[in-house]
Structures are given as structure tokens and as C-alpha cells.
Design an enzyme around this catalytic site. Sequence first.
Site, short mmCIF file in Angstrom:
data_model
loop_
_atom_site.label_atom_id
_atom_site.label_comp_id
_atom_site.label_asym_id
_atom_site.label_seq_id
_atom_site.Cartn_x
_atom_site.Cartn_y
_atom_site.Cartn_z
N VAL A 20 24.23 14.48 -24.19
CA VAL A 20 23.92 15.91 -24.26
C VAL A 20 25.03 16.74 -23.62
O VAL A 20 25.51 17.71 -24.20
CB VAL A 20 22.57 16.21 -23.58
CG1 VAL A 20 22.27 17.70 -23.64
CG2 VAL A 20 21.46 15.42 -24.25
N ASP A 40 30.25 14.29 -13.56
CA ASP A 40 29.24 13.24 -13.56
C ASP A 40 29.46 12.34 -12.35
O ASP A 40 30.60 12.10 -11.94
CB ASP A 40 29.30 12.42 -14.84
CG ASP A 40 28.01 11.65 -15.09
OD1 ASP A 40 27.73 10.70 -14.33
OD2 ASP A 40 27.29 12.01 -16.03
N SER A 50 21.62 6.91 -19.62
CA SER A 50 21.03 6.18 -20.74
C SER A 50 21.88 6.19 -22.00
O SER A 50 21.60 5.46 -22.95
CB SER A 50 19.64 6.74 -21.06
OG SER A 50 19.69 8.13 -21.31
N VAL A 172 27.09 15.74 -7.74
CA VAL A 172 26.64 17.09 -7.40
C VAL A 172 25.66 17.00 -6.23
O VAL A 172 24.71 16.22 -6.26
CB VAL A 172 25.99 17.76 -8.61
CG1 VAL A 172 25.37 19.10 -8.23
CG2 VAL A 172 27.02 17.97 -9.72
N HIS A 223 11.96 1.15 -20.29
CA HIS A 223 11.75 0.75 -21.68
C HIS A 223 12.51 -0.56 -21.92
O HIS A 223 13.67 -0.69 -21.50
CB HIS A 223 12.27 1.86 -22.59
CG HIS A 223 12.45 1.46 -24.01
ND1 HIS A 223 11.39 1.20 -24.84
CD2 HIS A 223 13.56 1.29 -24.76
CE1 HIS A 223 11.85 0.89 -26.04
NE2 HIS A 223 13.16 0.93 -26.01
N TYR A 277 10.72 -1.86 -32.30
CA TYR A 277 11.80 -1.52 -33.24
C TYR A 277 12.87 -2.60 -33.13
O TYR A 277 12.90 -3.40 -32.19
CB TYR A 277 12.38 -0.14 -32.97
CG TYR A 277 13.06 0.04 -31.64
CD1 TYR A 277 14.43 -0.13 -31.51
CD2 TYR A 277 12.33 0.40 -30.50
CE1 TYR A 277 15.07 0.03 -30.29
CE2 TYR A 277 12.95 0.57 -29.28
CZ TYR A 277 14.32 0.39 -29.18
OH TYR A 277 14.95 0.55 -27.97
N TRP A 383 17.36 12.66 -26.59
CA TRP A 383 17.90 11.34 -26.90
C TRP A 383 19.15 11.50 -27.76
O TRP A 383 19.46 12.58 -28.27
CB TRP A 383 16.86 10.50 -27.64
CG TRP A 383 15.59 10.28 -26.89
CD1 TRP A 383 15.27 10.70 -25.63
CD2 TRP A 383 14.43 9.57 -27.36
NE1 TRP A 383 14.00 10.30 -25.30
CE2 TRP A 383 13.46 9.61 -26.33
CE3 TRP A 383 14.13 8.91 -28.55
CZ2 TRP A 383 12.21 9.00 -26.47
CZ3 TRP A 383 12.89 8.30 -28.69
CH2 TRP A 383 11.94 8.35 -27.64
N THR A 385 19.44 10.66 -30.68
CA THR A 385 19.02 11.08 -32.02
C THR A 385 19.19 12.58 -32.24
O THR A 385 19.55 13.02 -33.33
CB THR A 385 17.55 10.69 -32.25
OG1 THR A 385 17.41 9.29 -32.02
CG2 THR A 385 17.10 11.03 -33.66
N ASP A 577 5.96 38.80 -30.50
CA ASP A 577 5.26 39.98 -30.99
C ASP A 577 4.29 40.41 -29.91
O ASP A 577 3.64 39.60 -29.26
CB ASP A 577 4.58 39.74 -32.35
CG ASP A 577 3.49 38.70 -32.30
OD1 ASP A 577 3.55 37.79 -31.44
OD2 ASP A 577 2.57 38.77 -33.13
N LEU A 679 -11.35 43.63 -23.91
CA LEU A 679 -11.80 44.17 -22.63
C LEU A 679 -11.12 43.39 -21.50
O LEU A 679 -11.45 42.23 -21.25
CB LEU A 679 -13.32 44.07 -22.52
CG LEU A 679 -14.10 44.72 -23.67
CD1 LEU A 679 -15.59 44.45 -23.54
CD2 LEU A 679 -13.83 46.22 -23.73
#
Length: 850
Positions: A20, A40, A50, A172, A223, A277, A383, A385, A577, A679
Site C-alpha cells: 500500500v 519503514d 505481510s 517511527v 493465517h 485456497y 491486501w 489484491t 445529502d 420530532l
Amino acid sequence: MSTESLPSRAETVIIGAGAVGCSVAYHLTELGAEDVVVVDQGPIPVTGGSSTHAPGIMFQTSPSKIQTKTAHYTSRLLKDAGVYTEVGGIELARSDARMDFLQRRVEWATSYGLPEPQLLDPAEVVDRLPLVNEDEILGGYYSPTDGQVAGTDALQWYMQTSPARFFGHTEVTDIESNGGEVQAVVTDNGRIECERCVLATNNWAYQTGQMAGIDLPITPVEHQYTVTEPLEELQGNEHTIGDATAGLEVPGDRQITEFMAQSPDRPVGRDQDNSLYFRTHGDGYGLGSYNHEPLVVDPNEMGTNSDESQASVHSFTKKHWTQATHPNRDKSPQQAFDELLPATEGKAFRVTENGIFVYTPDGMPVIGETAAIDGLWTGLAIWWTHSGGYGKILAEWIENGVPRLPSGPVDTSGIHVNRFEPHAGSPEYFTDRGGLRYQQVYSIVEPRWQPDDHRGLRVSPFYQHQQELGAEFYQRGGWEVPQWYEHNADLVSRYEDRIPEQDGWQSVNRSPIEGAEHLHTRENVSMFDMTTFSSIMVEGDDAGQFLQRICSNDMDIDVGQVRYTTLLNEGGTVLADLTVARLDETEYMVTTGGGNSPGIHGSWIENHAPETVSITVEESAKCTVGLWGPKSRLLLQRVTDAAVSNDDFPYFSCKRLYVGDVPVIALQVSYVGELGWELWAPSEYGQKLWTTLWEAGQDLDVRPMGSGALESMRLEKGFRLWGTDIDTDVTPLAAGVPFAVDLDTDFIGKDALVEAKESGVDTRVACLTLDESTDVMLGGRPVHKDGKAVGYVQAGDYGYSIEKSIAYTYLPSEYADAGTSVQIECEGTTYDATVRDEPLFDPGRDKIIR
């Protein structure tokens, strides 16, 4: 990685150099940002997050439009970069229920523009995946552009392509702000002053949020993934282990990063009935499992890299592979894989890991600028993806003020960082809900599904009365909201000839009582709990001028007037709105929807207000009853000394009055297309407000009404619902609410809206009714014209008053005129439908103004 020293200043600092962070940096610089720094805590590009321990499989199809769109954008971007292998993806079915689900996949993919989605029979599956046991499956869903991204290669491509500067081994330690604006990012290598900061820390999101004083509800979860030893059936497949990380610093087990970077040579697969998977890694098979109990990681204990391990890779827990620990699965991962892929039975593993990634309470990403700190942006819970797409959206949002993909503006209601309710930052809450989302990731989730945990958190003052009336509560925005009331079960027989039976998937978690409450309200009077809706008080000598600046309609209204309007972003698309009521010369009450509206819309209004205008977002401060139906004036007049005739209290006006002893701000507006009032009262008066109205209306057959009836009534009347059929992906012109715009005034987004009007509206909202069927149409299902998908269902329900099934969509303008015939595909059935003039119910407003 940059070889220069860490700068003391940058325009933009991105924390996190994973999928990301790199995507945001790439897209920001592509848009012209010139001073972007990425830091980083780990080495670059294998940071210990990950992005390099994930197998990189990309299944693009989702019931969410934005998830599907961002996945497809990511696959195209990374394919063009040469780091994406397009082998296709096949999702298998081992049950009839899953085959029905795969049909939904085809429909969602068709709606959202994925190419050539198709269902396969077992033989066609095995033709593409020859190691799958044909006897174990009923079929599959095939998406030919699915595939796999080589994480390490993709990160390096981003870094080599973008002029942003990247600094590894830079932890950081603080995020400084002053006066509600971000000031600097402090690291162990120095302090960087900045105008804006992007959190792209995923697994460490909670911790980095805490540095800025923000509770980000993001849960790390383990995972499992394994890679088998060489299989005879895959002998001869190309092996590239050792190439991906050559010359790179790699914390922990280098083999994990190596194997994850290797491309598959055949379609990637899913066995969602067993939460599994799989994909090839040269001469071995990679086997991934969600089929175990949620292994939630304390968000404060993520830690850092060591010589022995990557920070986001934990030790493989064998029992979660060999035992059935998932609460909704009967088989262990090992047993299910042995049955599905017999070639893997009994094989040893070359690689094993419990890799960590994250979930939010609703399973969606966290995108946008935080309400608490201007200039602090988030790109989290994403992710591989979707990483390219969300990086593009976030960069456009930061640079140009409009979240968008190349295909156009996007709907941000379900991904906005400010959408979360106040309790969502509790670690107990968000870790439980994050674990539940992990548990559900491959489950078939029913329409209107409701969680069992953390219920009763937010209740209106009417809750006790609602319980006594047999309310069926649904949780929305943390609130307990009645969907229907068992108290009204007797009405079903009264209206049974007008309430068609629903069956199949469309009928799940519905009740005929919803239809009965709808029809009763049309004929009598009902009380609807609107406490989840929010009021925003705007006060001060400059309040009117400020509202004119942010609202698209003419806000030069008199005291006692109410006006409907929209808020627009710089791109002219709809942020919200609103209904604006002028209570006094310098006092306005702005009302907006429930759920995520206070956080998203309230914070936007606060951030744009000058110092001379006071903004108070009254989330939970007021309770509200919608008193609706032809007998509502009679009931209201019984409990107030105020004049409420049409002459004294006309439509779209407001006044302060008393309901019995209760001080109320009353708005003569109706979201159901009937005579009625909202009301609004201080919350502590809520119980008295309810009992006063309830007792006074017994001889009028006053009834409680739930949200199920509200939805069908508002669709009959054509009223829009933000986040469903109107949002940041459309202009008010396309959304069919031009009456909410006055181009003779000046407001944010006007220039873009004028340009859109002059260039012509290519896509417009369209109201459809089914020609013959009474079935309810579900959101996200494709609308076809001449065999081509031209739109999808935004919202659908049965209109009990007009006795037609209704669906709202957006269509190319040439198809959006009344009388056009189209088809809707839903649950494998094709329905004939026709575009209609709206509103379908009471177009002359005779029932509202009486």
C-alpha cells in the site's frame, strides 16, 4: 532504497513501504507530487510486513463494487509492470449452496466489469486444474484475469519507477500534531516535518494510530500457509527459488519470501466450502487455510524483525492444520486438502508459516483523512489484491480532493476512516469483530446477516418500549434498530392479499410484517425510531454564509424553513445529502443519516467551518420519532398546543413546540412519502416522548414501524439513501436530484458540476419495475440491455402500495428514459423490467401536502 540521509522536511511522509505504501507513493508522484518520503522499520523491500510473506493470489470478484474495481485496476497495473501472472482463478463448489453462491459471483463480476466470468462443470475445472479430484466437486467459477503478484518484484518495481525516496531501518516513534494539523513524523533516525502523513502500516496500524492519539479498529490475525515438497505430478515445472531475493536483506526465513515470489503455472484455486485456497510453486503446491479458529494477535504486541523471523510471520501451529478447529467447518485443513488434491496427501512441507494480516470490524479497508488531525491520511487493512487501486484512489483524494479510479469517482461510504462508531476503537470490540470477520472470510453470508456478539451497545431511549413490542433488532452503526415488530403480526392477515410471498435467497431474514407495517403507515399512523439519524448544529453570525458555501442549494431561507441540499466535493460528486432547518437568525439544524454519517459528514463540516461558526455534531444527543401517515396531524395536534394545520405548519417547515411536557424541534418532512413530522428531542426526554405519542394514538391504531417498511416506502417515493444509491461516485445531476442544486449560488464543487452539466450527463439514475415477477431484486445484480450489461441494481425491494417489485440503478442516458425495456439477472434468473417515471407513488405529493 535511498542512499542519502533522512531529510528533515518533506511535503508527504508515508509510513510503511509495503504494497500500500509503495502504491500510494507511486500514484502520488505520478500525479505530480514532488517531495514524497517513505519510511519503514524493516529493510527494503523485504520489510517484515505481510507484502512479502503473502502468496500474492488475486481473486478479483467481490459483492462490493469498490473491492472488485480496485482489484481489477491492481491486476492491470501490475500486469503492465510485468510482475503479475495472469493464470486465471477458479473457485470450487463442494455443495449446492456454494454453486448458488458461484452464480452470484458471475453476476457481481458482470455488474462490475470483470471480463468473461463463467461457471464451469467438474470436467472443465479438472481440465484447468488436473490435480483436483473431480469426484469431490460440483463445479467452479472461473475468472480468466485472476492471478498472482510476485510481491518482492512488485515492490521493487514501484520503488524503481517512482521518484519518491525510500528509507528502510527507520522506525517511527511519534507523530506530532498541533492545532489539529499534522506537523512531523519522528523516527529513530531523525524528525521529518511534513504537511501530510499517510499511515500505510497495516499490521501495525493500531500502534501507529495511537502515536497520533487515534483508535484505529484494525485487528492482526494469523493465517496458515504451506508449500509441499516436490510432487511427482508436477515434476519438470520451472523452479526459480533463489532469484527473487538475490542481493536483498531478508529477515527471518529467506525461503518464505522466495517461494511467495514464484509465479504459478496454472489457475489459482479456492475451496471456500472448507476455507482453503491453493496455487503451484514450481514442482510443489502452496496450500493456504482460513480453516482454523481465529488466531488474533494483540495489536500492541506486533513487535519487530529479528535475525530469526520476520515481524509478521509467526511459527506454524500444527494442530490448526491437522485438527478441525474452525467453528463452522467439520474437516481439518489436512483432511479437506487430502480429499481435494490427493497428490498432496502425506507430503512433507518445505515452507510453513502463520502469516499475519489484518481485519476491520466490517471487513473493509480504512481510507481517507482522519477527522481528528488534518493532513493525517490512512491507507490500511488492504491486501495485495486491492493495493494498486486503493493507492490510486488515495493519491487522487490527497492531491485533487476527489477519490477516483481511471473509470471515474468512487463510492467511499464503506471505506472511509471516519465511518466507525465511537465504541469501535475499543480493543475488546474490534479484536472480537476482526476475529469474526476472519472466521467468515469464505463463508456464505446471508442477506441482512446479523452478528451475535457485542449487542445492545447503543440503544435509543425507546429501546424498552421496542422490546415490549417485540422488535426484531438489526445492528447498524452499533445501534439496535428495529427491522420489524412482532406486535404488528396481526396486520399481516389484514393485508395478506397485498403481501406476496418471497422465497429463495431473496427471502432470507425478511418478514411479511415489514409489508404490513408499510401498508398500515400508508393508511393510518406509525411511529418510527430515527434516533440513529444525527443532527449537526451550525450557529453564529456567519452560519448562513458558511452553509451557502458548502451546500449546493440556495440556503437563503427564512427562519422556520427547511431545505434539502447536497454537499459536494471538488469534483462535484455527492459527499452527503442533508436537510437544513433554520431555527433562528443565527441557528441552523442540519440533519443527516445514521450509521457512519456523523463521523464522515460531521467531521467534514467541522473541518470546513471558519472560526466564527460553531459546529456541534450531536451524535446521540437527540432522539427522534418519525410520526408518519394520514392520521399523523390528528395525533400530533392531540399532544401539542402548537398549530399544526397545513397553513400553520406546511411541508418543509420547522418550529419548536412541546409534545406534552417534552421540548421538541419539529420538522414537517417525511422520508416515506406520507404526511408526517420528524420530532427531535433531547435524549433524556425520549421515553416520555414515546409514551405521550403512543398513549394518545391508541384509538387511531398507532403502530411502531421498522426499517424494513422504511426501505420499501422510500423506494416507492424515489427518496435517495446516501451510501446506497447516492454517493461520491455520482453528481446530483446524475442522481436525479437537480432540485438540490442552485447554480446561481457559489459552493464547493460548483465549477466541476457546471462542467459536467455542459458536457452532458452520460449516466442517469433509473427507476425500474419488474414486468411480471414480485421477487425482490438484490443489490449488485446486473441490468442488461440487448444482451449487454449496462448497469447494476443499487437498491431493490417490493413496493406494497404500487404492487410492483422496484429496483434502482444507473443506466447510460440513452437507456434511462421511461418505457425502456431491460433485463435484470438475479440468482440465476432473468427478469424483464421497464424504466419508469419517478416517483412511482403519489407523484403530485397529494399525500404529503394535505
